[in-house]
Design a protein around this motif. Structure first.
Motif, short mmCIF file in Angstrom:
data_model
loop_
_atom_site.label_atom_id
_atom_site.label_comp_id
_atom_site.label_asym_id
_atom_site.label_seq_id
_atom_site.Cartn_x
_atom_site.Cartn_y
_atom_site.Cartn_z
N TYR A 92 0.73 -1.30 0.04
CA TYR A 92 0.04 0.11 0.03
C TYR A 92 0.90 1.40 -0.11
O TYR A 92 1.93 1.25 0.82
CB TYR A 92 -0.92 -0.19 1.19
N PRO A 93 0.90 2.19 -0.83
CA PRO A 93 1.68 3.27 -1.12
C PRO A 93 2.04 4.16 0.27
O PRO A 93 3.15 4.17 0.43
CB PRO A 93 1.09 4.23 -2.05
N PRO A 94 1.01 4.55 1.05
CA PRO A 94 1.49 4.97 2.32
C PRO A 94 2.21 4.40 3.13
O PRO A 94 3.39 4.73 3.88
CB PRO A 94 0.11 5.35 2.91
N HIS A 95 2.18 2.83 3.17
CA HIS A 95 2.86 2.15 3.88
C HIS A 95 4.40 1.75 3.45
O HIS A 95 5.48 1.78 4.24
CB HIS A 95 2.27 0.59 4.00
N ALA A 97 5.97 4.34 1.93
CA ALA A 97 6.52 5.69 2.37
C ALA A 97 7.04 5.50 3.62
O ALA A 97 7.97 6.08 3.96
CB ALA A 97 5.43 6.78 2.02
N PHE A 98 6.32 4.81 4.67
CA PHE A 98 6.56 4.64 6.02
C PHE A 98 7.88 3.65 6.16
O PHE A 98 8.92 4.08 6.69
CB PHE A 98 5.42 4.24 6.62
N ALA A 101 10.66 5.64 4.90
CA ALA A 101 11.42 6.48 5.67
C ALA A 101 12.22 5.89 6.81
O ALA A 101 13.17 6.40 7.41
CB ALA A 101 10.27 7.34 6.47
N LEU A 102 11.77 4.49 7.18
CA LEU A 102 12.53 4.00 8.36
C LEU A 102 13.96 3.12 7.71
O LEU A 102 14.90 3.19 8.27
CB LEU A 102 11.71 2.89 8.72
N THR A 106 12.75 1.10 -1.10
CA THR A 106 11.56 1.38 -1.86
C THR A 106 11.06 0.36 -2.88
O THR A 106 12.33 -0.10 -3.30
CB THR A 106 11.18 2.73 -2.25
N LEU A 110 1.05 -1.43 -5.18
CA LEU A 110 -0.24 -2.16 -5.73
C LEU A 110 -0.98 -0.87 -5.98
O LEU A 110 -1.28 0.22 -5.16
CB LEU A 110 -0.66 -3.20 -4.97
N ALA A 111 -1.85 -0.94 -7.07
CA ALA A 111 -3.03 0.32 -7.08
C ALA A 111 -4.03 0.12 -5.72
O ALA A 111 -4.46 -0.71 -5.46
CB ALA A 111 -3.82 0.11 -8.21
N THR A 112 -4.18 1.35 -5.41
CA THR A 112 -4.90 1.37 -3.96
C THR A 112 -6.28 0.77 -4.18
O THR A 112 -6.45 0.08 -3.14
CB THR A 112 -5.21 2.71 -3.45
N TYR A 165 -9.55 4.64 5.09
CA TYR A 165 -9.32 4.90 3.67
C TYR A 165 -10.39 5.30 3.08
O TYR A 165 -10.79 5.93 2.09
CB TYR A 165 -8.71 3.44 3.09
N LEU A 176 -7.42 8.00 11.49
CA LEU A 176 -6.11 7.94 11.19
C LEU A 176 -5.13 7.69 12.41
O LEU A 176 -4.03 6.90 12.27
CB LEU A 176 -5.36 9.02 10.04
#
Lengths: 219, 371
Positions: A92-95, A97-98, A101-102, A106, A110-112, A165, A176
């Motif tokens: 999942y894109p935001p995950h 990104a998370f 960051a850690l 990257t 997958l498409a949301t 979501y 959130l």
């Protein structure tokens, strides 16, 4: 505390606290399990079975023949939930990104809407597993607080993530914030609950496989 | 329908519009857009037009406290000349530091006169937060702004907190909040308070709230944070034209990469559209020309409480704001130490068990003949 304050805490201090507890717990449990070791088996091996430990790590991922038909909810529900959780966490894109960051790593997402469908299946599987656990007298007898705690810890992030979501609650920021907090709760308690199997799984299977191989038992 | 009939009072909005020669078509078009903005049912633009036209010029006292004047700038310099500006002129703005001609004692006298002549009927607009740590941090005409607020709202009909500073404390209240800044709603308890947050708020949203008040004689429906639902009912993300790219997983990774040039989603560049309730994506700015995301920059979430304290602006919303390496190293050391302690305890237990072990022979397994 307002919804935004909760979100700020969850993304800052809350995350650092959860991560610290995870690291403490992983090292503590790791030392505890591996440092005790086992007594040396003085009996000669009944069979030479090189690689039986690694073979078991993979072979036990597949269901034993015939058991899927006998206990479909347990097996199919288990597979759907685990695969769903894996895909949602890692694709999942935001995950991503998370995790980026850690770790700095990257990968493609997958498409949301696809992740959304997968998450819905995972949630449905978790509910089915719970109903089966409570409805089946044997499973109910074998279940204790630790099992229901593990189920809850896995269910809450999935549920709050789904609600967030789809904006199914009046306050998105609050949802959130609760989603991040529930994920942090899962991280913090992972080493101290049955969720620890996510870490111990490979070592445990390897040990079982090696032991069985040594005793001449099919792995 | 005659929007500007001759019988209107000389101080009505309609009379003023007629005097200024505002075309009927332009006025109706404005009322239609207002009706749409306020999510009113179809056909209600005529009712809006009639009500606004007949409304008496509303006395407004505008107080500016700890602020940057950006909110007033936003309203007055947005897309001039426009009907929104004219309408703003058509309220009776009896006191406003930046815009009024009067100064010094004359200005304060104007405020007192407006309060006296429109007792219980005037609107108070406030931009800026109120410092409570020390009354001397912000004073006007020798009075602390907290006292001015208390005195001015005492006989007001309602209060509109314009901008994030007035609505939530804003930048002055950001950590460590040196002036002890608080929002207006925490000091005004006995009057309705409408929050119109934004840094600055969209001009049309400010005029929209005033127009609603002129039209219906009451304040618009508010959400839990005191914001008009018509303008703050949905997030930027939900109404963003780049949303399909988010759904497809297409993101700009930097401000000058291919994704940015193709107009892909700005989530990874820190866009806070998903948690920001505002009308930027629909109403837009500068006469509906654009809004930050359209010009290639993520939403800063300026209409949300504590937006200054939400971590770096260019970090994705799903990432931790500050991962402490020291914290992590400390946890690793603590975990290893705890693990060693448990190991020592377990080894001690094992040794004790071995020491206490009593070997069992065959003789011990024979049933006691005495029994």
């Amino acid at each position: 505390m307002s919804a935004n304050e909760l979100l700020i805490w969850a993304r800052g201090s809350g995350f650092n606290l959860a991560l610290a507890l995870l690291v403490v717990g992983l090292l503590l449990r790791g030392f505890e399990i591996f440092s005790l070791g086992r007594k040396t088996d003085l009996a000669p091996a009944r069979a030479r079975s090189p690689g039986s430990g690694w073979k078991t790590v993979f072979s036990r991922t597949l269901p034993p023949l015939g058991l899927v038909a006998r206990s479909p909810t347990t097996y199919l529900g288990g597979y759907v939930f685990h695969v769903s959780l894996f895909l949602v966490i890692f694709f999942y894109p935001p995950h991503i990104a998370f995790l980026h960051a850690l770790t700095g790593a990257t990968w493609p997402a997958l498409a949301t809407p696809v992740v959304d469908g997968i998450a819905a299946m995972g949630l449905a599987a978790l509910v089915a597993l719970l109903v089966s656990r409570i409805g089946n007298p044997v499973k109910r007898f074998l279940s204790g607080f630790a099992d229901y705690l593990a189920w809850t810890l896995a269910f809450l992030p999935m549920l709050t993530g789904y609600l967030a979501y789809h904006h199914l609650t009046p306050d998105y920021s609050l949802t959130l914030g609760l989603h991040i907090l529930s994920a942090e709760l899962m991280l913090a308690l992972l080493p101290f609950t049955r969720l620890f199997h996510a870490v111990s799984l490979i070592a445990a299977r390897w040990y079982t496989g090696e032991n069985f191989g040594r005793k001449g038992v099919a792995t | 329908m005659d929007l500007f009939p001759a019988g209107l009072g000389h101080d009505s909005v309609g009379a003023e519009l007629a005097r200024r020669g505002v075309p009927r078509r332009e006025f109706l078009s404005f009322c239609a857009s207002l009706a749409a903005l306020m999510a009113l049912p179809a056909g209600s633009e005529a009712a809006v037009a009639a009500a606004v036209s007949a409304a008496r010029r509303q006395s407004v006292i505008w107080l500016s406290f700890q602020e940057c004047t950006g909110c007033a700038e936003s309203l007055t310099r947005s897309h001039s000349p426009s009907l929104e500006n004219l309408l703003f002129d058509l309220i009776s703005l009896d006191y406003q530091h930046t815009l009024q001609a009067a100064s010094g004692e004359a200005a304060e006298a104007a405020r007192m006169a407006a309060m006296r002549e429109n007792q219980g009927k005037y609107l108070v607009i406030v931009d800026g937060s109120v410092p409570l740590a020390n009354p001397g941090y912000c004073t006007i005409a020798g009075m602390s702004v907290a006292d001015i607020l208390r005195e001015t709202v005492a006989n007001a009909m309602a209060v509109v907190a314009v901008g994030s500073c007035a609505a939530y404390g804003g930048l002055p209240a950001a950590q460590p909040n040196p002036t002890g800044a608080v929002p207006i709603s925490s000091l005004v308890m006995d009057k309705p308070v409408v929050n119109v947050p934004g840094c600055p708020p969209i001009p049309t949203v400010i005029t929209g709230v005033l127009a609603y008040f002129l039209t219906f004689g009451r304040l618009p429906e508010l959400d839990a944070q005191g914001r008009p639902k018509a303008f703050y009912g949905e997030t930027i993300h939900d109404r963003c034209y780049r949303r399909p790219f988010y759904d497809q997983g297409k993101f700009a990774e930097s401000f000058d990469d291919e994704g940015a040039r193709k107009g892909w989603c700005l989530f990874k560049l820190g866009c806070r559209g998903p948690i920001t309730y505002n009308a930027c994506a629909t109403t837009k700015w500068n006469g509906g020309v654009s809004f930050p995301i359209q010009s290639g920059h993520g939403c800063l979430g300026c209409s949300e409480a504590k937006f200054w304290d939400m971590g770096p602006f260019y970090q994705p919303l799903s990432t931790p704001t500050a991962t402490s390496r020291m914290n992590l190293a400390g946890a690793a050391v603590a975990g290893a130490a705890a693990g060693l302690a448990v190991l020592a305890a377990n080894l001690g237990k094992k040794s004790a068990a071995q020491a206490a072990h009593e070997p069992i022979g065959v003789a011990d397994l024979v049933k006691d003949k005495a029994k």
